[in-house]
Scaffold this motif. Sequence first.
Motif: not given
Length: 478
Positions: A319-322, A307-311, A288-292
């Motif tokens: 959810a792992i890279d949401a 939590l919303l899924d942006m990916n 998640l660290a490279d985004g919000a």
Amino acid sequence: MSPLRPHHPLLPLLAGLALIGCGGGGGGTDAPSGSTQPVVSGNVLDYPFLGTKRVLFLVVEYLDEPALFASTPDGLSQVQRIADTVSDAYRVDSNGRLQLEIDIPWPPLLIPRRASEYDPETSQVHIRADALRAAKLAGVAVSSYDREVIFSAKLWNGAAAHGWVRTAWMSNTLERVVVHEIGHTIGRPHADFWDGDPLGPGTLVRYGDLFDPMGTGQLWNRFLHSSAPFKLRSGWIQQGDILSVTQSGTYQLAPLETPGIGLPSALRIRRDNTSDYWVYQRATEPTLADGAVIQIASSNPFDDLILLDMNQGSPGDEAIDARLAPGEVFDDLSAGGISIENVTKPGDPITLAVTLDPLASPVTDVVPIVDVLSPPREDPVSGVVKFAAAVDDPEVGSLDGDGIDHVVLSILDAGFDPPSLVTSRTVSAPPFEFTLDTEAAGLRDGFYIFQVDAVGTDGGSNRIWYRVLLDNYSKTLP
Ligand SMILES: [Zn+2]
């Protein structure tokens, strides 16, 4: 029965931090001169939990049921390891603002009853009362503690563990579950995940936020950080760490885990009348660290975070890279025309370009603010109970009743899913309160919810839920 084995020595209060007393929503009794109406100074959403808090771990056994831990030195060190981990987890998550001081009476406390005598409908309240009484008889000053965690065979309905008002009940010995249930005792709901289109079809995954202790705990370790809305409500980050975005601009973020470095820890953007988008960086999570991350939080403290899924379309757990990755954009044109783009340059703090469309219809209504005045947030109730709220519409004024058309005060029995209505009163002017004789009403001991529906004269409304623990049993004990 040997005396207390302190889990660790008494620690002095952290410098500069005051102990916050019972009930974060307990304000609202200061009357300005010339007025009999209290100012609504609190919001039930805020529940500061700071400084040194004393927690009792009560391991119990029954005449016909052994304790979850052996009554040997090994058993004690097992409990102490759990206590260490739980205490560490809260210290890290709160950035040192909360110090749990955990005591473990040892050996396990014998409750002189048969486990089979408990009625599973009322057992949690009765086990709590019996465990506290056994501890008291063993010389423990039980009233000097802020929380108790009871390790017991599962003699109740429903989940393996529960947290309600000031007590956690554990029928397993999982550290992450202790952390989670204590989270419920400080007012937290669950952290869910919306698996699907953030604005469209999808599935709500209960507990699906992998990164929050109020989620599944799949990634749990003692260094997990709570979601930003939870940290704010607990007082672990400050209002000044949150930037409420009301105009377009480019904003940089401090990592959630390291507040107070001159950048906001989170952006808050109104989504509708009773919920906000929270936008923040989880810097210690590699995926998640490279985004919000973008999360929805509502004005009812009982509503789960989402939590919303942006990916979408990730391998493994969705959810792992949401997070919103660099170069990606999230638009919600319905909520006042919000657009959020991750424009972070390499080496910079997370940088977000937020656009609020001036032509879109913005979210303008401010819904009533609710503060619960009674019963106290951290005390079980019994006998005749006063339920009282202070309510205002801040667009109109800050005195109790300002801008309020009416308030519906209800008691729900949380022993049912969904909770079932016990009784309800509509009150059209302050004081917004009623008393309930719980014994005359024949209410069984257990978990209840005080529901406040506040309706403003402008039609805006807000519903909050507040946990209540009914115990008419303790006073019958010798
Ligand atoms: Zn839970």
